[in-house]
Design a protein around this motif. Structure first.
Motif, mmCIF file in Angstrom:
data_model
loop_
_atom_site.group_PDB
_atom_site.id
_atom_site.type_symbol
_atom_site.label_atom_id
_atom_site.label_comp_id
_atom_site.label_asym_id
_atom_site.label_seq_id
_atom_site.Cartn_x
_atom_site.Cartn_y
_atom_site.Cartn_z
ATOM 1 N N LEU A 213 0.878 -1.037 0.197
ATOM 2 C CA LEU A 213 0.223 0.067 -0.178
ATOM 3 C C LEU A 213 1.006 1.302 -0.164
ATOM 4 C CD1 LEU A 213 -3.379 -1.001 2.541
ATOM 5 C CD2 LEU A 213 -2.955 -0.852 0.166
ATOM 6 N N PRO A 214 0.446 2.737 -0.517
ATOM 7 C CA PRO A 214 0.880 3.439 -0.702
ATOM 8 C C PRO A 214 2.024 3.639 0.653
ATOM 9 C CG PRO A 214 -0.560 3.593 -2.167
ATOM 10 C CD PRO A 214 -1.209 2.148 -0.918
ATOM 11 N N LEU A 215 2.232 5.166 0.758
ATOM 12 C CA LEU A 215 3.362 5.265 2.633
ATOM 13 C C LEU A 215 1.988 5.937 2.860
ATOM 14 C CD1 LEU A 215 5.474 5.558 4.276
ATOM 15 C CD2 LEU A 215 6.611 7.406 2.965
ATOM 16 N N SER A 216 1.692 6.476 2.583
ATOM 17 C CA SER A 216 0.662 7.742 2.754
ATOM 18 C C SER A 216 -0.821 7.304 2.610
ATOM 19 C CB SER A 216 0.709 8.551 1.965
ATOM 20 O OG SER A 216 0.476 8.160 0.648
ATOM 21 N N HIS A 217 -0.827 5.458 2.302
ATOM 22 C CA HIS A 217 -1.904 5.109 2.835
ATOM 23 C C HIS A 217 -3.304 5.370 4.476
ATOM 24 C CE1 HIS A 217 -5.584 1.965 2.866
ATOM 25 N NE2 HIS A 217 -5.791 2.250 1.028
ATOM 26 N N ALA A 233 8.899 5.723 12.168
ATOM 27 C CA ALA A 233 7.957 5.751 11.493
ATOM 28 C C ALA A 233 8.235 4.871 9.681
ATOM 29 C CB ALA A 233 8.306 7.374 10.203
ATOM 30 N N ASN A 234 7.175 4.848 8.864
ATOM 31 C CA ASN A 234 7.206 3.956 7.969
ATOM 32 C C ASN A 234 7.883 4.759 6.670
ATOM 33 O OD1 ASN A 234 5.317 2.592 9.305
ATOM 34 N ND2 ASN A 234 3.885 3.788 7.868
ATOM 35 N N ILE A 235 8.557 3.881 6.786
ATOM 36 C CA ILE A 235 9.460 4.982 5.365
ATOM 37 C C ILE A 235 9.259 3.993 3.597
ATOM 38 C CG2 ILE A 235 10.595 6.131 6.818
ATOM 39 C CD1 ILE A 235 13.197 3.727 6.295
ATOM 40 N N ILE A 236 9.779 4.415 2.836
ATOM 41 C CA ILE A 236 9.754 3.823 1.549
ATOM 42 C C ILE A 236 11.760 3.136 2.041
ATOM 43 C CG2 ILE A 236 10.795 3.944 -1.356
ATOM 44 C CD1 ILE A 236 8.128 4.863 -0.046
ATOM 45 N N ASP A 237 10.970 1.636 1.350
ATOM 46 C CA ASP A 237 11.945 1.034 1.543
ATOM 47 C C ASP A 237 13.127 0.774 0.538
ATOM 48 O OD1 ASP A 237 14.252 -1.178 1.382
ATOM 49 O OD2 ASP A 237 12.129 -2.881 1.577
ATOM 50 N N PRO A 238 14.025 2.189 1.007
ATOM 51 C CA PRO A 238 15.465 1.854 -0.505
ATOM 52 C C PRO A 238 16.065 0.574 -0.482
ATOM 53 C CG PRO A 238 16.391 2.254 2.087
ATOM 54 C CD PRO A 238 15.415 2.134 2.369
ATOM 55 N N PHE A 239 16.133 0.141 -0.473
ATOM 56 C CA PHE A 239 16.951 -1.349 -1.029
ATOM 57 C C PHE A 239 16.174 -1.828 -1.711
ATOM 58 C CE2 PHE A 239 18.508 -0.754 3.474
ATOM 59 C CZ PHE A 239 20.063 -0.699 3.593
ATOM 60 N N HIS A 240 15.122 -2.321 -1.495
ATOM 61 C CA HIS A 240 14.189 -2.882 -2.401
ATOM 62 C C HIS A 240 13.513 -1.735 -3.683
ATOM 63 C CE1 HIS A 240 10.750 -5.632 -3.079
ATOM 64 N NE2 HIS A 240 10.226 -4.977 -3.120
ATOM 65 N N ALA A 294 -13.415 1.717 2.384
ATOM 66 C CA ALA A 294 -13.586 1.198 4.098
ATOM 67 C C ALA A 294 -12.795 1.093 5.064
ATOM 68 C CB ALA A 294 -14.460 -0.049 3.662
ATOM 69 N N CYS A 295 -11.770 0.482 3.937
ATOM 70 C CA CYS A 295 -10.531 0.486 5.036
ATOM 71 C C CYS A 295 -9.832 1.696 5.148
ATOM 72 C CB CYS A 295 -8.972 -0.194 4.706
ATOM 73 S SG CYS A 295 -10.006 -2.000 4.463
ATOM 74 N N SER A 296 -10.020 2.638 4.057
ATOM 75 C CA SER A 296 -9.215 3.896 5.129
ATOM 76 C C SER A 296 -10.073 5.216 5.816
ATOM 77 C CB SER A 296 -9.453 4.618 3.380
ATOM 78 O OG SER A 296 -8.606 4.617 2.211
ATOM 79 N N ASP A 297 -11.709 4.544 6.008
ATOM 80 C CA ASP A 297 -12.451 5.712 7.142
ATOM 81 C C ASP A 297 -12.174 4.942 7.958
ATOM 82 O OD1 ASP A 297 -13.239 6.966 4.502
ATOM 83 O OD2 ASP A 297 -15.036 5.921 4.636
ATOM 84 N N ALA A 298 -12.028 3.623 8.345
ATOM 85 C CA ALA A 298 -11.595 3.246 8.964
ATOM 86 C C ALA A 298 -10.849 3.515 9.821
ATOM 87 C CB ALA A 298 -11.488 0.965 9.742
#
Length: 493
Positions: A213-217, A233-240, A294-298
């Motif tokens: 899912l996006p980082l900002s999800h 914090a969540n971050i973008i995986d630089p290795f991936h 629905a998941c975003s609202d929750a």
């Protein structure tokens, strides 16, 4: 409630993916199991349709292939470290976990006491385990861990640790809480397996953040809110990103630790099977989301809940202002504020109208029901009764519980148990309702509505009692409280 997650599909996908990972390593996998295995209520709140015990159900579907190792840090035993959600120490939770696994048909291979350096309490616990017929093994501190790879992967490092004999293809390594040594236990076992000529591998099972899912999800932002006390914090995986040119989300601590983990695995296996921390994971939860909105609202609602929980903690203890500030920033990132739930405005308006504490709850159909403090019921009990009437189609003005059921409970509280409050708490109200239901069809109908309240959001204009909060939690009702007490006193019980 509006569902956004296919639980059955998740269990099927997850089990199949783990089997594939076992095959990748020649038939044996050590799986580090993070998060809550039996009662993942955070996941069920942000992914409507996810059952709190889904991960356990998934494992149960392949129980014949599973063995379990439970890790516990000797220092945590020595310091009587406790689980805040259950109120029991880590060593007691180990026994609880053994019971839960064993009673559900899982083989528990051993309990590993990590970081053992002669702690007296750890010795006592190890003896207790052995008296109970549970295999206990010791793992020792390693100087220079985790950076001195040559020492760690040697007879003087992992080689000193006691090996747990296992026979099944999937070895789940779990623990009472963080810092217990799950990763070290997995890698130590890998070292000993390869000394014995056994092909085995390692993988990690963490539900959040959801890597695809996006980082900002909102689902991923809600995880930041859940771990606000850790300041991670969540971050973008630089290795991936470097290895595959694809964006994946991971946790900053896992990203920071990956070079060391990769070096250790390379030393043990001859080469690292993974190019990124995302590669190490086996989480398939993102593929079972059926309604993203629905998941975003929750998830947005969960972020707000965490904010109010943080403010309540500050009010109760005087500590946690930094956590609340971080939660404010997380709310801004998610595009929500403290008035996100319509229940808050309704509860505060009812309090202003009546001059006493009040509550409100969002019903499954989106309507809002309120409850006020009365002579017989506290605001939480009143709200619970009105919500039950609403979902069972009973007029809110109908008196469902008889005075004959309420009066003896009130008299017991005030005359014999020393309480100055004759009003019924939610547990007492449910008992009175149950008693009344024996002779009243209406009461029985109202009582049958309990299951329909699971997942509903309630808001109270004051901090409710621990008893009321616990009952609401057991019923699956999500609770937020305005961070203030009903009474202006220094001591609150």
């Amino acid at each position: 409630m509006r569902q956004g997650f296919d639980n059955g599909r998740y269990i099927e996908l997850q089990a199949e993916h783990i089997r594939q990972r076992i095959g990748q390593f020649g038939g044996k996998l050590y799986l580090e199991f993070g998060g809550k295995l039996f009662d993942d209520n955070h996941a069920s709140r942000v992914l409507p349709g996810f059952e709190p015990d889904s991960k356990f159900r998934m494992l149960k579907s392949i129980a014949d292939e599973v063995e379990v190792i439970i890790a516990i840090n000797a220092n945590h035993i020595e310091k009587n470290k406790a689980r805040g959600d259950l109120g029991i120490t880590y060593d007691e939770d180990v026994l609880r976990l053994v019971d839960l696994f064993s009673s559900n048909g899982f083989a528990v291979a051993a309990v590993v006491i990590t970081q053992y350096a002669g702690q007296p309490a750890a010795d006592v616990f190890r003896h207790r385990l052995e008296e109970l017929g549970i295999t206990a093994k010791l793992h020792y501190p390693i100087e220079g861990y985790p950076h001195d790879v040559d020492l760690i992967v040697s007879p003087e490092g992992y080689g000193k640790n006691e090996f747990v004999e296992t026979t099944r293809p999937l070895v789940v390594v779990t623990a009472p809480g963080p810092g217990s040594g799950k990763l070290a236990t997995c890698l130590s076992q890998l070292y000993h397996e390869h000394l014995r000529g056994v092909e085995a591998g390692y993988a990690k099972f963490e539900t959040f953040p959801v890597w695809n899912l996006p980082l900002s999800h909102p689902v991923n932002i809600a995880y930041e809110a859940a771990t606000a006390d850790l300041d991670d914090a969540n971050i973008i995986d630089p290795f991936h990103l470097e290895a595959y040119g694809k964006t994946a989300v991971n946790y900053n601590r896992d990203v920071e630790a990956f070079p060391v983990v990769r070096a250790l695995m390379k030393k043990i296996l001859g080469e690292s099977p993974y190019q990124s921390p995302t590669d190490m994971g086996v989480n398939m939860v993102g593929f079972a989301i059926t309604d993203d909105e629905a998941c975003s609202d929750a998830s947005r609602m969960e972020i707000v809940r965490r904010y109010f929980a943080g403010r309540e903690q500050v009010r109760r203890t005087g500590m946690g202002d930094e956590q609340v500030d971080r939660l404010k920033r997380i709310m801004t990132k998610a595009g929500v504020d403290s008035d996100y739930s319509p229940a808050r405005a309704a509860a505060c308006a009812r309090e202003q109208e009546t001059g006493a504490p009040a509550g409100a709850m969002v019903m499954p159909d989106g309507s809002v029901v309120t409850g006020k403090t009365s002579d017989r019921l506290g605001c939480a009990s009143s709200l619970l009764m009105n919500a039950l009437k609403a979902v069972s189609g009973v007029d809110l003005e109908v008196e469902v519980i008889s005075d004959d059921a309420i009066e003896p409970i009130s008299r017991l509280k005030t005359h014999f148990l020393g309480s100055s409050n004759p009003r019924l708490h939610t547990d007492e109200t449910l008992m009175a309702l149950s008693i009344t239901s024996a002779e009243s069809e209406v009461a029985a109908r109202v009582l049958s509505g309990l299951e329909q309240l699971r997942g509903c959001d309630a808001f109270f204009s004051v901090i409710i009692s621990p008893t009321d909060e616990e009952v609401m939690r057991r019923l699956g009702i999500n609770v937020c409280c305005e961070p203030k007490y009903e009474r202006h006193t220094l001591y609150h019980r």
